[in-house]
Design a protein around this motif. Structure first.
Motif, PDB file in Angstrom:
ATOM      1  N   ILE A 103       0.814  -1.215   0.000  1.00 28.68           N
ATOM      2  CA  ILE A 103       0.000   0.000   0.000  1.00 28.68           C
ATOM      3  C   ILE A 103       0.854   1.274   0.000  1.00 28.68           C
ATOM      4  O   ILE A 103       0.320   2.370  -0.121  1.00 28.68           O
ATOM      5  CB  ILE A 103      -0.969   0.029   1.195  1.00 28.68           C
ATOM      6  CG1 ILE A 103      -0.212  -0.003   2.524  1.00 28.68           C
ATOM      7  CG2 ILE A 103      -1.969  -1.111   1.109  1.00 28.68           C
ATOM      8  CD1 ILE A 103      -1.118   0.197   3.736  1.00 28.68           C
ATOM      9  N   LYS A 104       2.168   1.107   0.150  1.00 26.19           N
ATOM     10  CA  LYS A 104       3.144   2.206   0.115  1.00 26.19           C
ATOM     11  C   LYS A 104       3.068   3.122   1.334  1.00 26.19           C
ATOM     12  O   LYS A 104       4.077   3.565   1.860  1.00 26.19           O
ATOM     13  CB  LYS A 104       3.020   3.010  -1.176  1.00 26.19           C
ATOM     14  CG  LYS A 104       3.351   2.188  -2.421  1.00 26.19           C
ATOM     15  CD  LYS A 104       3.293   3.027  -3.672  1.00 26.19           C
ATOM     16  CE  LYS A 104       3.789   2.262  -4.887  1.00 26.19           C
ATOM     17  NZ  LYS A 104       3.037   1.037  -5.175  1.00 26.19           N
ATOM     18  N   ARG A 105       1.872   3.446   1.770  1.00 30.11           N
ATOM     19  CA  ARG A 105       1.703   4.244   2.986  1.00 30.11           C
ATOM     20  C   ARG A 105       0.318   3.953   3.536  1.00 30.11           C
ATOM     21  O   ARG A 105      -0.575   3.517   2.815  1.00 30.11           O
ATOM     22  CB  ARG A 105       1.834   5.745   2.681  1.00 30.11           C
ATOM     23  CG  ARG A 105       0.682   6.274   1.844  1.00 30.11           C
ATOM     24  CD  ARG A 105       0.835   7.745   1.502  1.00 30.11           C
ATOM     25  NE  ARG A 105      -0.414   8.266   0.923  1.00 30.11           N
ATOM     26  CZ  ARG A 105      -0.534   9.451   0.366  1.00 30.11           C
ATOM     27  NH1 ARG A 105       0.526  10.257   0.295  1.00 30.11           N
ATOM     28  NH2 ARG A 105      -1.694   9.873  -0.119  1.00 30.11           N
ATOM     29  N   CYS A 106       0.138   4.173   4.831  1.00 33.28           N
ATOM     30  CA  CYS A 106      -1.152   3.958   5.469  1.00 33.28           C
ATOM     31  C   CYS A 106      -1.862   5.306   5.591  1.00 33.28           C
ATOM     32  O   CYS A 106      -1.344   6.237   6.209  1.00 33.28           O
ATOM     33  CB  CYS A 106      -0.961   3.326   6.845  1.00 33.28           C
ATOM     34  SG  CYS A 106      -2.512   2.993   7.708  1.00 33.28           S
TER      35      CYS A 106
ATOM     36  N   HIS B   7      -0.578  -2.899  13.453  1.00 30.42           N
ATOM     37  CA  HIS B   7      -1.015  -4.295  13.533  1.00 30.42           C
ATOM     38  C   HIS B   7      -2.276  -4.572  12.705  1.00 30.42           C
ATOM     39  O   HIS B   7      -2.706  -5.720  12.620  1.00 30.42           O
ATOM     40  CB  HIS B   7      -1.215  -4.710  14.991  1.00 30.42           C
ATOM     41  CG  HIS B   7       0.061  -5.157  15.635  1.00 30.42           C
ATOM     42  ND1 HIS B   7       0.394  -6.482  15.779  1.00 30.42           N
ATOM     43  CD2 HIS B   7       1.106  -4.453  16.133  1.00 30.42           C
ATOM     44  CE1 HIS B   7       1.587  -6.573  16.346  1.00 30.42           C
ATOM     45  NE2 HIS B   7       2.046  -5.364  16.571  1.00 30.42           N
ATOM     46  N   LEU B   8      -2.812  -3.538  12.087  1.00 31.79           N
ATOM     47  CA  LEU B   8      -3.933  -3.716  11.169  1.00 31.79           C
ATOM     48  C   LEU B   8      -3.477  -3.741   9.712  1.00 31.79           C
ATOM     49  O   LEU B   8      -4.295  -3.910   8.811  1.00 31.79           O
ATOM     50  CB  LEU B   8      -4.945  -2.574  11.355  1.00 31.79           C
ATOM     51  CG  LEU B   8      -5.594  -2.442  12.741  1.00 31.79           C
ATOM     52  CD1 LEU B   8      -6.434  -1.170  12.790  1.00 31.79           C
ATOM     53  CD2 LEU B   8      -6.456  -3.656  13.057  1.00 31.79           C
ATOM     54  N   LEU B   9      -2.171  -3.580   9.484  1.00 32.92           N
ATOM     55  CA  LEU B   9      -1.673  -3.384   8.119  1.00 32.92           C
ATOM     56  C   LEU B   9      -1.976  -4.553   7.178  1.00 32.92           C
ATOM     57  O   LEU B   9      -2.306  -4.337   6.007  1.00 32.92           O
ATOM     58  CB  LEU B   9      -0.165  -3.114   8.137  1.00 32.92           C
ATOM     59  CG  LEU B   9       0.250  -1.681   8.477  1.00 32.92           C
ATOM     60  CD1 LEU B   9       1.761  -1.566   8.536  1.00 32.92           C
ATOM     61  CD2 LEU B   9      -0.321  -0.693   7.477  1.00 32.92           C
TER      62      LEU B   9
ATOM     63  N   GLU C  50      -4.466  -6.688   7.274  1.00 33.74           N
ATOM     64  CA  GLU C  50      -5.896  -6.601   6.955  1.00 33.74           C
ATOM     65  C   GLU C  50      -6.157  -5.436   6.002  1.00 33.74           C
ATOM     66  O   GLU C  50      -6.918  -5.558   5.032  1.00 33.74           O
ATOM     67  CB  GLU C  50      -6.684  -6.396   8.259  1.00 33.74           C
ATOM     68  CG  GLU C  50      -8.164  -6.108   8.063  1.00 33.74           C
ATOM     69  CD  GLU C  50      -8.849  -5.703   9.368  1.00 33.74           C
ATOM     70  OE1 GLU C  50      -9.907  -5.069   9.299  1.00 33.74           O
ATOM     71  OE2 GLU C  50      -8.327  -6.031  10.451  1.00 33.74           O
ATOM     72  N   ILE C  51      -5.511  -4.303   6.274  1.00 31.87           N
ATOM     73  CA  ILE C  51      -5.681  -3.106   5.442  1.00 31.87           C
ATOM     74  C   ILE C  51      -5.217  -3.360   4.011  1.00 31.87           C
ATOM     75  O   ILE C  51      -5.913  -3.020   3.038  1.00 31.87           O
ATOM     76  CB  ILE C  51      -4.895  -1.931   6.065  1.00 31.87           C
ATOM     77  CG1 ILE C  51      -5.640  -1.381   7.271  1.00 31.87           C
ATOM     78  CG2 ILE C  51      -4.631  -0.829   5.029  1.00 31.87           C
ATOM     79  CD1 ILE C  51      -4.836  -0.397   8.103  1.00 31.87           C
ATOM     80  N   ALA C  52      -4.035  -3.949   3.863  1.00 32.19           N
ATOM     81  CA  ALA C  52      -3.474  -4.183   2.527  1.00 32.19           C
ATOM     82  C   ALA C  52      -4.361  -5.130   1.725  1.00 32.19           C
ATOM     83  O   ALA C  52      -4.630  -4.904   0.535  1.00 32.19           O
ATOM     84  CB  ALA C  52      -2.059  -4.745   2.641  1.00 32.19           C
ATOM     85  N   LYS C  53      -4.822  -6.193   2.363  1.00 35.76           N
ATOM     86  CA  LYS C  53      -5.679  -7.164   1.673  1.00 35.76           C
ATOM     87  C   LYS C  53      -6.955  -6.503   1.172  1.00 35.76           C
ATOM     88  O   LYS C  53      -7.370  -6.695   0.013  1.00 35.76           O
ATOM     89  CB  LYS C  53      -6.021  -8.311   2.629  1.00 35.76           C
ATOM     90  CG  LYS C  53      -6.867  -9.407   1.993  1.00 35.76           C
ATOM     91  CD  LYS C  53      -7.132 -10.539   2.983  1.00 35.76           C
ATOM     92  CE  LYS C  53      -7.987 -11.635   2.345  1.00 35.76           C
ATOM     93  NZ  LYS C  53      -8.243 -12.744   3.304  1.00 35.76           N
ATOM     94  N   LYS C  54      -7.581  -5.693   2.025  1.00 38.02           N
ATOM     95  CA  LYS C  54      -8.833  -5.036   1.639  1.00 38.02           C
ATOM     96  C   LYS C  54      -8.596  -3.994   0.556  1.00 38.02           C
ATOM     97  O   LYS C  54      -9.402  -3.857  -0.374  1.00 38.02           O
ATOM     98  CB  LYS C  54      -9.472  -4.382   2.869  1.00 38.02           C
ATOM     99  CG  LYS C  54     -10.861  -3.850   2.619  1.00 38.02           C
ATOM    100  CD  LYS C  54     -11.543  -3.469   3.921  1.00 38.02           C
ATOM    101  CE  LYS C  54     -12.992  -3.062   3.664  1.00 38.02           C
ATOM    102  NZ  LYS C  54     -13.707  -2.745   4.919  1.00 38.02           N
ATOM    103  N   ALA C  55      -7.501  -3.261   0.644  1.00 34.12           N
ATOM    104  CA  ALA C  55      -7.211  -2.225  -0.348  1.00 34.12           C
ATOM    105  C   ALA C  55      -6.999  -2.835  -1.731  1.00 34.12           C
ATOM    106  O   ALA C  55      -7.453  -2.291  -2.750  1.00 34.12           O
ATOM    107  CB  ALA C  55      -5.980  -1.427   0.078  1.00 34.12           C
TER     108      ALA C  55
END
Length: 406
Positions: A16-19, A189-191, A193-198
């Motif tokens: 995602i390069k950045r959150c 610690h959500l990264l 999950e975040i990356a998969k959804k993005a």
């Protein structure tokens, strides 16, 4: 204080390069102070009237923070801000993974004294779209009496993190800044999950746009197949199919050469699908071929048959959605089926090719997003077409499918 972010999940942050974090909360909840302390540069405390875009960033910290207007006591203003936030999240949702909003920091001042001042329903609705972390600002310990347990009791909130963004000194206490590192740690610690959804969001957007190209391509092929000059039909259909795959490829960010596109178009021919499909259309249960059946009649019954088939049929819903595009093609819908069954068959084959190719592109794009080796696009397409053919032939009781030609 030296803050770090992303090191524990390098693969996810690379994807995602950045959150991107959206900070929300009531006016006076300390949103700007939190951002200023986190990124170590001053941010105006004046009233924020719109979402900060571009977001605030700090070199070396792969996190971008969007400030938002505060929610005031005025219901009309609250509704306006909530609508603005919802539209922004939706606007960003299907962009590239690095441009989406990935998480919410919901700021609540520790001095809040009533549950009614916390819009639980709104937060729960946002949490359906994005992970929400509740940030208790100006946390002096008073929040432990009821606020922190109350927020932890909202199941949709992922984490509750007390923070003192700047030193606060009163006659009763002197509290130095704390909690910023815990907030980054909790978000980090959500990264995964975040990356998969993005990635899924980005691919859905590209697939949805490509489906429109699929319907357009089928209609054009149907027109070409009805041309009164038979010798022009085959080369024109091949060209239109190639253009359709080229447009779908561009939607996913690729420019494949004409030779590869032609080879991809030829994949559908290796299955014998056109012959089998013509057989299916000529023998649909519920269609009385002794009477003059129209294209509309046959496509409607074909859709009924598909709808009744197992959900294991690959891209079943897209296939069903494709049929109205052909059915509503006015020059053809009312035609007797015996006059144009070959044209309809070719158009449906084009649709099957496009839908399989969209799925192949999703697999290809996901590999790129995740940093995995790119699959052979032609072999992937072959596999998907064969998988679909096996399922539909079983569903229509035709039997096994011949193997692919080399």
């Amino acid at each position: 204080m030296v803050l770090s972010f992303g090191h524990r999940f390098p693969t996810a942050i690379k994807q995602i390069k950045r959150c991107n974090v959206l900070v929300i909360g009531s006016t006076g909840a300390g949103k700007s102070t939190l951002i200023s302390s986190m990124l170590n540069f001053p941010i105006s405390d004046s009233v924020t009237n719109s979402i900060s875009n571009p977001p605030y960033q700090k070199p070396g910290l792969p996190i971008a923070i969007y400030d938002t207007p505060g929610l005031e006591n005025n219901k009309k203003q609250q509704d306006r801000v909530k609508d603005q936030i919802a539209k922004f999240i939706k606007q960003q949702k299907y962009k590239e993974p690095e441009d989406q909003i990935h998480a919410i920091w919901y700021c609540v001042n520790s001095q809040v004294t009533r549950e009614t001042l916390i819009d639980r329903r709104w937060i729960s609705s946002i949490a359906k779209e994005l992970p929400v972390i509740a940030v208790i600002t100006r946390a002096s310990g008073v929040e432990k009496s009821w606020l922190e347990p109350f927020l932890r009791g909202i199941s949709e909130i992922k984490k509750v993190i007390p923070v003192m963004a700047v030193r606060e000194k009163t006659p009763h206490y002197d509290i130095k800044p704390y909690g910023l590192d815990s907030l980054l740690f909790g978000t980090e610690h959500l990264l995964e999950e975040i990356a998969k959804k993005a990635i899924l969001n980005a691919m859905k957007s590209k697939a949805d746009k490509s489906f429109g190209l699929c319907i357009d391509g089928c209609a054009k092929v149907l027109t070409a197949r009805l041309l009164p000059v038979p010798m022009m039909q085959t080369p024109l259909v091949a060209t239109l199919q190639s253009w359709m795959l080229a447009d779908i490829s561009k939607t996913f960010g690729y420019n494949f050469d004409g030779k590869l596109l032609s080879e991809l178009c030829a994949v559908i021919g290796t299955t014998g699908i056109e012959v089998e499909l013509a057989q299916i259309l000529n023998n649909l249960p519920g269609v009385n071929y002794d009477n003059i059946q129209t294209v509309h009649d046959v496509l409607s019954q074909f859709g009924v048959m598909l709808n009744g088939m197992t959900d294991a049929l690959p891209f079943k819903d897209q296939l069903i959605d494709l049929l109205p595009g052909l059915d509503n093609f006015n020059p053809v819908s009312g035609f007797p089926i015996f006059r144009c069954i070959a044209a309809v068959t070719t158009a449906l084959c084009t649709g099957f090719l496009a839908l399989a190719y969209i799925e192949a592109m999703k697999i290809y794009k996901q590999a790129e997003y995740e940093g995995e080796p790119l699959p052979d696009i032609k072999e992937t397409l072959k596999y998907l077409v064969q998988q679909w053919m096996e399922a539909i032939k079983i569903g229509f009781g035709i039997g096994s499918i011949p193997a692919f030609a080399n």
